[in-house]
Write an enzyme that holds these catalytic residues in place. Structure first.
Site, short mmCIF file in Angstrom:
data_model
loop_
_atom_site.label_atom_id
_atom_site.label_comp_id
_atom_site.label_asym_id
_atom_site.label_seq_id
_atom_site.Cartn_x
_atom_site.Cartn_y
_atom_site.Cartn_z
N LEU A 134 20.11 53.91 -31.66
CA LEU A 134 19.14 52.88 -31.28
C LEU A 134 19.38 52.47 -29.83
O LEU A 134 20.51 52.50 -29.35
CB LEU A 134 19.28 51.64 -32.18
CG LEU A 134 18.95 51.79 -33.66
CD1 LEU A 134 19.19 50.46 -34.38
CD2 LEU A 134 17.52 52.25 -33.88
N ASP A 135 18.30 52.06 -29.16
CA ASP A 135 18.43 51.48 -27.82
C ASP A 135 19.33 50.25 -27.89
O ASP A 135 19.44 49.60 -28.94
CB ASP A 135 17.07 51.06 -27.27
CG ASP A 135 16.14 52.23 -27.02
OD1 ASP A 135 16.64 53.37 -26.96
OD2 ASP A 135 14.93 52.00 -26.89
N LYS A 136 19.93 49.91 -26.76
CA LYS A 136 20.84 48.78 -26.69
C LYS A 136 20.23 47.50 -27.29
O LYS A 136 20.88 46.79 -28.06
CB LYS A 136 21.25 48.53 -25.24
CG LYS A 136 22.17 47.34 -25.04
CD LYS A 136 22.55 47.17 -23.57
CE LYS A 136 23.43 45.95 -23.38
NZ LYS A 136 23.80 45.76 -21.95
N THR A 138 17.60 47.17 -29.28
CA THR A 138 16.95 47.32 -30.59
C THR A 138 17.99 47.05 -31.67
O THR A 138 19.12 47.53 -31.60
CB THR A 138 16.38 48.73 -30.75
OG1 THR A 138 15.41 48.98 -29.74
CG2 THR A 138 15.73 48.91 -32.12
#
Length: 303
Positions: A134-136, A138
Site C-alpha cells: 500500500l502507498d504510505k 493509504t
C-alpha cells in the site's frame, strides 16, 4: 527439522516424483534451492531424488531450506492489528503515514521493519515477503507470505487475477453513475519520479467503481465509493479517480483538497482469496480508521 517449512501430500496415482512436485506449484527455482541449500524431498520417511517413481498412496514431504533474513532490514518492535494468521500467511492492518518497505533514505519505521520484528520475536525462520503493498498514506489490509513458497504461490494467484482486493474511498464531487469501469493505461509522469498519469503508452489498468453514498460535508458534495482492482499499478485508484474528475479528498498530489482530511481518504477494506495451501475460501475485512470514520460520521449529520 529446525522449524523449517514443510509441505506434505499423498499421491493418488503412479507418477514421477518430479511431476508430483510440479503439480503442487513448486517452482524450478525452489526445487534447485531444496537440492543445494539444505532442503529435503522425503517419500514415506526416506529421502529420494526427483527421478523416484511414486506409487498410489505414497506420502511426499518437501522440507524447504531455512531462509536467510533480509540483509539490511532492521527488525523493530511494532504494534499492528492482526486480521488473519497461520503458518503460511499473515494479514495485518496498516495505519496511514507508514511506508510499506524501507528505502535508502528511510531504513526504519516501515511496516516491513515491524513485520521482521514480529517474525523474529515469534521464532519464525522466514524473511519478509509482502504480497500486497500500500502507498504510505493509504490504510488497510496488507498480506504477507511467511515463506518463499507461499510467496511464489500468491504471486501466481495475483498474475491469474484470483486475489481480490476491495478499497473504499471518499472523493470530491457527486459521482453520477452508480457503477462503472475505468479502463485507462497508466504511466510515469515525465517530470516526476513519483507522480503517475493516464498514458496511452502506459501499462493497462482497470478499476471498477461503485457508489456507496453521496453526501455533503460543510456544504461540499462528496461521494463514498467502493473500488475493485483488476490490475495493480502504482497510484492506480488515485490516478483513475482524478481522470474522471473525482480526485480523492486529502490527495493533493492528484488534485484533492486537504481541507477535510490531511491524507488521501483511501482504505484497503477487503481481501478475498482461496488459501493456496488449505484451499479454504477467505474473506478478510478491516474496520475504517478513525479519520475516515469521522468524515463518514460527519456526513450523516450534514446530509
Amino acid at each position: 527439522m529446525e522449524n523449517r517449512i514443510q509441505l506434505s501430500f499423498t499421491v493418488d496415482k503412479s507418477l514421477l516424483l518430479r511431476e508430483a512436485i510440479s503439480q503442487y506449484g513448486i517452482s524450478k527455482k525452489a526445487l534447485t534451492s531444496i537440492k543445494f541449500e539444505g532442503g529435503q524431498i522425503i517419500v514415506n520417511g526416506e529421502e529420494k531424488t526427483v527421478r523416484h517413481i511414486l506409487e498410489k498412496g505414497d506420502i511426499v514431504t518437501i522440507v524447504f531450506p531455512k531462509e536467510k533474513k533480509s540483509e539490511g532490514l532492521i527488525a523493530e518492535e511494532m504494534c499492528f492489528p492482526i486480521l488473519f494468521e497461520d503458518e503460511h500467511l499473515l494479514v495485518i492492518s496498516k495505519k496511514s503515514g507508514m511506508s510499506t518497505i524501507p528505502s535508502r533514505e528511510h531504513p526504519n519505521g516501515t511496516l516491513a521493519n515491524g513485520i521482521a520484528g514480529y517474525l523474529e520475536k515469534n521464532s519464525s525462520v522466514s524473511t519478509v515477503h509482502i504480497v500486497t503493498r500500500l502507498d504510505k498514506d493509504t490504510s488497510g489490509i496488507v498480506c504477507i507470505a511467511k515463506h518463499r513458497h507461499a510467496h511464489h504461490l500468491m504471486s501466481e494467484m495475483q498474475k491469474a487475477g484470483s486475489i481480490f482486493r476491495t478499497y473504499e474511498a471518499i472523493v470530491h464531487g457527486s459521482v453520477e453513475q452508480d457503477s462503472f469501469l475505468i479502463d485507462a493505461p497508466i504511466g510515469r509522469k515525465d517530470t516526476s519520479i513519483i507522480e503517475r498519469r493516464i498514458d496511452p503508452e502506459g501499462k493497462q489498468a482497470k478499476t471498477s467503481v461503485e457508489v456507496i453514498k453521496r453526501f455533503t460535508v460543510n456544504g461540499e458534495n462528496l461521494t463514498h465509493v467502493r473500488l475493485k482492482l483488476f490490475t495493480g499499478r502504482t497510484h492506480q485508484i488515485r490516478v483513475h479517480m482524478m481522470s474522471v474528475g473525482h480526485p480523492l479528498i486529502g490527495d493533493d498530489l492528484y488534485g484533492g483538497s486537504l481541507a477535510i482530511m490531511p491524507r488521501q481518504a483511501l482504505h484497503a477494506k477487503q481481501l478475498k482469496l482461496v488459501h493456496p495451501f488449505t484451499k479454504q475460501a477467505l474473506t478478510i475485512e478491516d474496520e475504517y480508521p478513525m479519520d475516515i470514520a469521522a468524515v463518514l460520521e460527519k456526513a450523516t449529520i450534514d446530509k
